[in-house]
Design a protein around this motif. Structure first.
Motif, PDB file in Angstrom:
ATOM      1  N   GLN A   1       6.930  -1.758 -10.792  1.00 18.37           N
ATOM      2  CA  GLN A   1       7.654  -1.901  -9.473  1.00 18.37           C
ATOM      3  C   GLN A   1       7.628  -0.631  -8.639  1.00 18.37           C
ATOM      4  N   VAL A   2       7.420  -0.484  -7.242  1.00 20.60           N
ATOM      5  CA  VAL A   2       7.031   0.570  -6.658  1.00 20.60           C
ATOM      6  C   VAL A   2       8.180   0.727  -5.747  1.00 20.60           C
ATOM      7  N   GLN A   3       8.784   2.079  -5.971  1.00 15.84           N
ATOM      8  CA  GLN A   3       9.722   2.340  -4.883  1.00 15.84           C
ATOM      9  C   GLN A   3       9.558   3.540  -4.100  1.00 15.84           C
ATOM     10  N   LEU A   4       9.950   3.656  -2.700  1.00 16.25           N
ATOM     11  CA  LEU A   4       9.719   4.829  -1.933  1.00 16.25           C
ATOM     12  C   LEU A   4      11.040   5.258  -1.616  1.00 16.25           C
ATOM     13  N   VAL A   5      11.201   6.556  -1.648  1.00 14.57           N
ATOM     14  CA  VAL A   5      12.483   7.221  -1.326  1.00 14.57           C
ATOM     15  C   VAL A   5      12.331   8.220  -0.166  1.00 14.57           C
ATOM     16  N   SER A  17      13.299  20.670  15.075  1.00 18.34           N
ATOM     17  CA  SER A  17      12.282  20.269  14.226  1.00 18.34           C
ATOM     18  C   SER A  17      12.852  19.535  12.974  1.00 18.34           C
ATOM     19  N   LEU A  18      12.229  18.815  12.169  1.00 22.33           N
ATOM     20  CA  LEU A  18      12.709  18.126  10.952  1.00 22.33           C
ATOM     21  C   LEU A  18      11.540  17.856  10.181  1.00 22.33           C
ATOM     22  N   ARG A  19      11.767  17.813   8.800  1.00 15.40           N
ATOM     23  CA  ARG A  19      10.766  17.610   8.166  1.00 15.40           C
ATOM     24  C   ARG A  19      11.214  16.226   7.061  1.00 15.40           C
ATOM     25  N   LEU A  20      10.373  15.246   7.333  1.00 16.78           N
ATOM     26  CA  LEU A  20      10.619  14.018   6.448  1.00 16.78           C
ATOM     27  C   LEU A  20       9.784  13.979   5.180  1.00 16.78           C
ATOM     28  N   SER A  21      10.184  13.695   4.159  1.00 11.72           N
ATOM     29  CA  SER A  21       9.520  13.394   3.100  1.00 11.72           C
ATOM     30  C   SER A  21       9.649  12.180   2.207  1.00 11.72           C
ATOM     31  N   CYS A  22       8.682  11.544   1.699  1.00 11.74           N
ATOM     32  CA  CYS A  22       8.648  10.214   1.117  1.00 11.74           C
ATOM     33  C   CYS A  22       7.993  10.286  -0.255  1.00 11.74           C
ATOM     34  N   ALA A  23       8.612  10.112  -1.228  1.00  8.62           N
ATOM     35  CA  ALA A  23       8.124  10.147  -2.646  1.00  8.62           C
ATOM     36  C   ALA A  23       8.170   8.786  -3.385  1.00  8.62           C
ATOM     37  N   ALA A  24       6.731   8.510  -3.698  1.00  6.05           N
ATOM     38  CA  ALA A  24       6.721   7.220  -4.331  1.00  6.05           C
ATOM     39  C   ALA A  24       6.775   7.197  -5.819  1.00  6.05           C
ATOM     40  N   SER A  25       7.517   6.093  -6.337  1.00  2.00           N
ATOM     41  CA  SER A  25       7.455   6.334  -7.912  1.00  2.00           C
ATOM     42  C   SER A  25       7.176   4.909  -8.394  1.00  2.00           C
ATOM     43  N   GLY A  26       6.951   4.692  -9.721  1.00  2.00           N
ATOM     44  CA  GLY A  26       6.544   3.467 -10.354  1.00  2.00           C
ATOM     45  C   GLY A  26       5.083   3.436 -10.615  1.00  2.00           C
ATOM     46  N   THR A  27       4.700   2.109 -10.825  1.00  4.27           N
ATOM     47  CA  THR A  27       3.220   1.921 -11.425  1.00  4.27           C
ATOM     48  C   THR A  27       2.473   1.736 -10.198  1.00  4.27           C
ATOM     49  N   TYR A  94      10.717   4.924   8.845  1.00 10.75           N
ATOM     50  CA  TYR A  94      10.323   4.253   7.325  1.00 10.75           C
ATOM     51  C   TYR A  94       9.294   4.750   7.048  1.00 10.75           C
ATOM     52  N   CYS A  95       8.901   5.084   5.570  1.00  8.01           N
ATOM     53  CA  CYS A  95       7.753   5.296   4.870  1.00  8.01           C
ATOM     54  C   CYS A  95       7.170   3.831   4.455  1.00  8.01           C
ATOM     55  N   ARG A  96       5.871   3.952   4.617  1.00  7.46           N
ATOM     56  CA  ARG A  96       5.161   2.734   4.102  1.00  7.46           C
ATOM     57  C   ARG A  96       3.742   3.337   3.320  1.00  7.46           C
ATOM     58  N   LEU A  97       3.843   2.490   2.274  1.00  7.78           N
ATOM     59  CA  LEU A  97       2.650   2.883   1.400  1.00  7.78           C
ATOM     60  C   LEU A  97       1.846   1.538   1.199  1.00  7.78           C
ATOM     61  N   SER A  98       0.274   1.790   1.303  1.00 12.98           N
ATOM     62  CA  SER A  98      -0.598   0.375   1.026  1.00 12.98           C
ATOM     63  C   SER A  98      -1.473   0.792  -0.332  1.00 12.98           C
ATOM     64  N   THR A  99      -1.215  -0.016  -1.262  1.00 12.88           N
ATOM     65  CA  THR A  99      -2.403  -0.121  -2.319  1.00 12.88           C
ATOM     66  C   THR A  99      -3.299  -1.240  -2.085  1.00 12.88           C
ATOM     67  N   GLY A 100      -3.081  -2.017  -1.339  1.00 10.95           N
ATOM     68  CA  GLY A 100      -3.689  -3.580  -1.240  1.00 10.95           C
ATOM     69  C   GLY A 100      -2.551  -4.212  -0.901  1.00 10.95           C
ATOM     70  N   TYR A 101      -1.299  -3.703  -1.831  1.00 11.20           N
ATOM     71  CA  TYR A 101      -0.063  -4.393  -1.455  1.00 11.20           C
ATOM     72  C   TYR A 101       0.512  -3.375  -0.495  1.00 11.20           C
ATOM     73  N   GLU A 102       1.832  -3.847   0.035  1.00  9.28           N
ATOM     74  CA  GLU A 102       2.574  -3.205   1.074  1.00  9.28           C
ATOM     75  C   GLU A 102       3.939  -2.909   0.446  1.00  9.28           C
ATOM     76  N   TYR A 103       4.455  -1.530   0.592  1.00 10.15           N
ATOM     77  CA  TYR A 103       5.624  -1.162   0.318  1.00 10.15           C
ATOM     78  C   TYR A 103       6.367  -0.549   1.239  1.00 10.15           C
ATOM     79  N   GLY A 105       9.953   2.119   2.451  1.00  9.79           N
ATOM     80  CA  GLY A 105      11.128   2.618   2.011  1.00  9.79           C
ATOM     81  C   GLY A 105      12.365   1.906   2.911  1.00  9.79           C
ATOM     82  N   ARG A 106      13.435   2.498   2.420  1.00 10.02           N
ATOM     83  CA  ARG A 106      14.855   1.961   3.195  1.00 10.02           C
ATOM     84  C   ARG A 106      15.200   2.462   4.583  1.00 10.02           C
ATOM     85  N   GLY A 107      14.407   3.935   4.942  1.00 12.23           N
ATOM     86  CA  GLY A 107      14.378   4.229   5.919  1.00 12.23           C
ATOM     87  C   GLY A 107      15.408   5.459   6.243  1.00 12.23           C
ATOM     88  N   THR A 108      15.252   6.390   6.951  1.00 10.84           N
ATOM     89  CA  THR A 108      16.205   7.565   6.933  1.00 10.84           C
ATOM     90  C   THR A 108      16.413   7.859   8.816  1.00 10.84           C
TER      91      THR A 108
END
Length: 114
Positions: A1-5, A17-27, A94-103, A105-108
């Motif tokens: 399961q992939v999680q985005l924070v 200014s602000l700097r957003l970060s998004c870290a992906a974890s899981g398989t 919101y952060c979005r990750l695409s691996t062929g599947y789409e994931y 984050g919950r948003g900031t």
């Protein structure tokens, strides 16, 4: 399961200014793209910026020249440096990750106000 924070949101004055970060974890086997979207109250979610694994980027016209997206492939992390922020940038990002599947984050929350 992939999680985005996501992290880095907050309240900032116009021009700040602000700097957003998004870290992906899981398989995660292979990331195609990572990106940022935003949704303001009463509006549809919209693309802010996206970056492909090779570094190719795409930005919304409204943020070109002010926002910069970058990524750390080794850490599966994507960043969004936001400069010269305007009140109209206020939204949940919101952060979005695409691996062929789409994931997603919950948003900031980012609020630009004096």
């Amino acid at each position: 399961q992939v999680q985005l924070v996501e992290s880095g949101g907050g309240l900032v004055q116009p021009g700040g200014s602000l700097r957003l970060s998004c870290a992906a974890s899981g398989t995660i086997f292979s990331i195609l793209t990572m990106g940022w979207y935003r949704q303001a109250p009463g509006k549809q979610r919209e693309l802010v910026a996206v970056i492909a694994r090779g570094g190719l980027t795409n930005y919304a016209d409204s943020v070109k020249g002010r926002f910069t997206i970058s990524r750390d492939n080794a850490k599966n992390t994507v960043f969004l440096q936001m400069n010269n922020l305007k009140p109209e940038d206020t939204a949940v990002y919101y952060c979005r990750l695409s691996t062929g599947y789409e994931y997603w984050g919950r948003g900031t929350q980012v609020t630009v106000s004096s």
